[in-house]
Design an enzyme around this catalytic site. Sequence first.
Site, PDB file in Angstrom:
ATOM      1  N   GLU A  45      68.360  45.955  22.621  1.00 36.54           N
ATOM      2  CA  GLU A  45      68.890  44.663  23.068  1.00 36.54           C
ATOM      3  C   GLU A  45      67.919  44.067  24.076  1.00 36.54           C
ATOM      4  OE1 GLU A  45      70.098  41.907  22.624  1.00 36.54           O
ATOM      5  OE2 GLU A  45      72.273  42.170  22.755  1.00 36.54           O
ATOM      6  N   HIS A 105      74.654  36.662  15.328  1.00 29.73           N
ATOM      7  CA  HIS A 105      74.110  35.351  15.727  1.00 29.73           C
ATOM      8  C   HIS A 105      72.590  35.382  15.653  1.00 29.73           C
ATOM      9  CE1 HIS A 105      73.922  37.815  19.370  1.00 29.73           C
ATOM     10  NE2 HIS A 105      72.860  37.083  19.684  1.00 29.73           N
ATOM     11  N   ASP A 110      66.369  29.566  24.199  1.00 28.19           N
ATOM     12  CA  ASP A 110      67.421  29.738  23.190  1.00 28.19           C
ATOM     13  C   ASP A 110      68.288  28.518  22.888  1.00 28.19           C
ATOM     14  OD1 ASP A 110      66.317  32.183  23.658  1.00 28.19           O
ATOM     15  OD2 ASP A 110      68.189  33.281  23.854  1.00 28.19           O
ATOM     16  N   CYS A 146      70.294  35.277  28.904  1.00 27.47           N
ATOM     17  CA  CYS A 146      68.858  35.077  28.728  1.00 27.47           C
ATOM     18  C   CYS A 146      68.194  34.498  29.968  1.00 27.47           C
ATOM     19  CB  CYS A 146      68.601  34.173  27.537  1.00 27.47           C
ATOM     20  SG  CYS A 146      66.858  33.952  27.249  1.00 27.47           S
ATOM     21  N   LYS A 193      62.333  36.753  20.514  1.00 28.74           N
ATOM     22  CA  LYS A 193      62.748  37.955  21.252  1.00 28.74           C
ATOM     23  C   LYS A 193      63.906  38.676  20.567  1.00 28.74           C
ATOM     24  CE  LYS A 193      65.847  35.417  24.306  1.00 28.74           C
ATOM     25  NZ  LYS A 193      67.151  36.014  23.955  1.00 28.74           N
ATOM     26  N   ALA A 219      71.511  31.407  27.775  1.00 31.04           N
ATOM     27  CA  ALA A 219      72.688  31.198  28.589  1.00 31.04           C
ATOM     28  C   ALA A 219      72.371  31.675  30.006  1.00 31.04           C
ATOM     29  CB  ALA A 219      73.861  31.992  28.019  1.00 31.04           C
ATOM     30  N   HIS A 237      67.073  37.928  15.896  1.00 27.16           N
ATOM     31  CA  HIS A 237      67.542  39.265  15.540  1.00 27.16           C
ATOM     32  C   HIS A 237      67.361  39.589  14.060  1.00 27.16           C
ATOM     33  CE1 HIS A 237      69.487  39.668  19.408  1.00 27.16           C
ATOM     34  NE2 HIS A 237      70.306  38.651  19.195  1.00 27.16           N
ATOM     35  N   SER A 276      72.761  44.433  18.835  1.00 24.94           N
ATOM     36  CA  SER A 276      73.536  43.468  19.612  1.00 24.94           C
ATOM     37  C   SER A 276      74.878  43.130  18.947  1.00 24.94           C
ATOM     38  CB  SER A 276      72.702  42.186  19.750  1.00 24.94           C
ATOM     39  OG  SER A 276      73.380  41.220  20.478  1.00 24.94           O
ATOM     40  N   ASP A 314      66.178  33.630  20.296  1.00 24.84           N
ATOM     41  CA  ASP A 314      66.805  34.904  19.973  1.00 24.84           C
ATOM     42  C   ASP A 314      66.552  35.073  18.477  1.00 24.84           C
ATOM     43  OD1 ASP A 314      68.256  36.911  21.281  1.00 24.84           O
ATOM     44  OD2 ASP A 314      70.186  36.150  20.578  1.00 24.84           O
TER      45      ASP A 314
HETATM   46  C1  VGL Z   1      71.960  35.794  24.521  1.00 20.19           C
HETATM   47  C2  VGL Z   1      74.025  36.706  24.118  1.00 20.19           C
HETATM   48  C3  VGL Z   1      73.530  37.350  23.011  1.00 20.19           C
HETATM   49  C4  VGL Z   1      71.095  34.913  25.344  1.00 20.19           C
HETATM   50  C5  VGL Z   1      71.453  36.442  23.433  1.00 20.19           C
HETATM   51  O1  VGL Z   1      69.919  34.745  24.966  1.00 20.19           O
HETATM   52  O2  VGL Z   1      71.561  34.372  26.371  1.00 20.19           O
HETATM   53  N1  VGL Z   1      73.243  35.930  24.868  1.00 20.19           N
HETATM   54  N2  VGL Z   1      72.243  37.203  22.686  1.00 20.19           N
HETATM   55 ZN    ZN Z   2      71.333  37.751  20.863  1.00 21.97          ZN
END
Ligand code: VGL
Ligand code: ZN
Length: 241
Positions: free
Chosen positions: A111, A79, A18, A143, A104, A139, A62, A68, A60
């Site tokens: 989620e 995001h 990510d 993730c 993903k 993060a 979406h 989410s 990520d």
């Molecule tokens: C993530 C918050 C929201 C991640 C994804 O991939 O770490 N964190 N969506």
């Molecule tokens: Zn996300």
Amino acid sequence: MSKTKISLNEHDALLITDIQIDFLPGGALPVKGGDQIIPVINNYIEHFQSADSHIIASRDWHPANHISFKNQGGLWPEHCVQGTGGAKFSPKMKLPDKTLIISKATDPAHEAYSAFDTTNLDLELERLGIKRLFVAGLATDYCVVNTVLDARTLGFETVVLMDATLGIDVKPGDVDHAVEEMTKSGAKQAVDADFAESFDKLPIEETASDAFAEAPSAAFEAKKKARLRSKTAKKRLKTEQ
Ligand code: VGL
Ligand code: ZN
């Protein structure tokens, strides 16, 4: 006590999670200082490529109505919406053309933080003969931790690249807790000094803001060539002996 250095081979993969515009400073859900790990990740990419190891990048991805998002009852601001600028990989990251990309969290009702969650990553790893995963990216407390725990459950040897991950820490301590969980699962930790072949550090100007340029700098290319030359020379030496 000196630890054995890590040597890479074709059964290894670097999994970069990510590194997308929305997770970087200025993005919709920024990880503080997130852009600082990009030069480190670029070093790893170079290193893994020259060892014929695989490079995988998750993103990520979406749909606009994903669960989410706060406006859908979730935790986060909008995001990484598919096809938007914020969902793009950072242009500072030098992904090779043949990078395997895993999208993903594409199901609006589900989620998914882990790069294994409802993706074909496990099948791809099997297809490519990958046995050991080195995980970097964002993060740490979402993730990265979920991806690492799934990798361990699936039986992969897993190494967290501590100098190439950063977390959100919504609550202070979240990142520490994530690291503890990964360690408990049997995941190892490493930084670039733990690798057998020394990494050439990128020249300073590569980390500056002008690194937004698409083309690698002449200095970067020259270093790469020099490294390839020394590799070939070593091989030659071996066959001559
Ligand atoms: C993530 C918050 C929201 C991640 C994804 O991939 O770490 N964190 N969506
Ligand atoms: Zn996300």
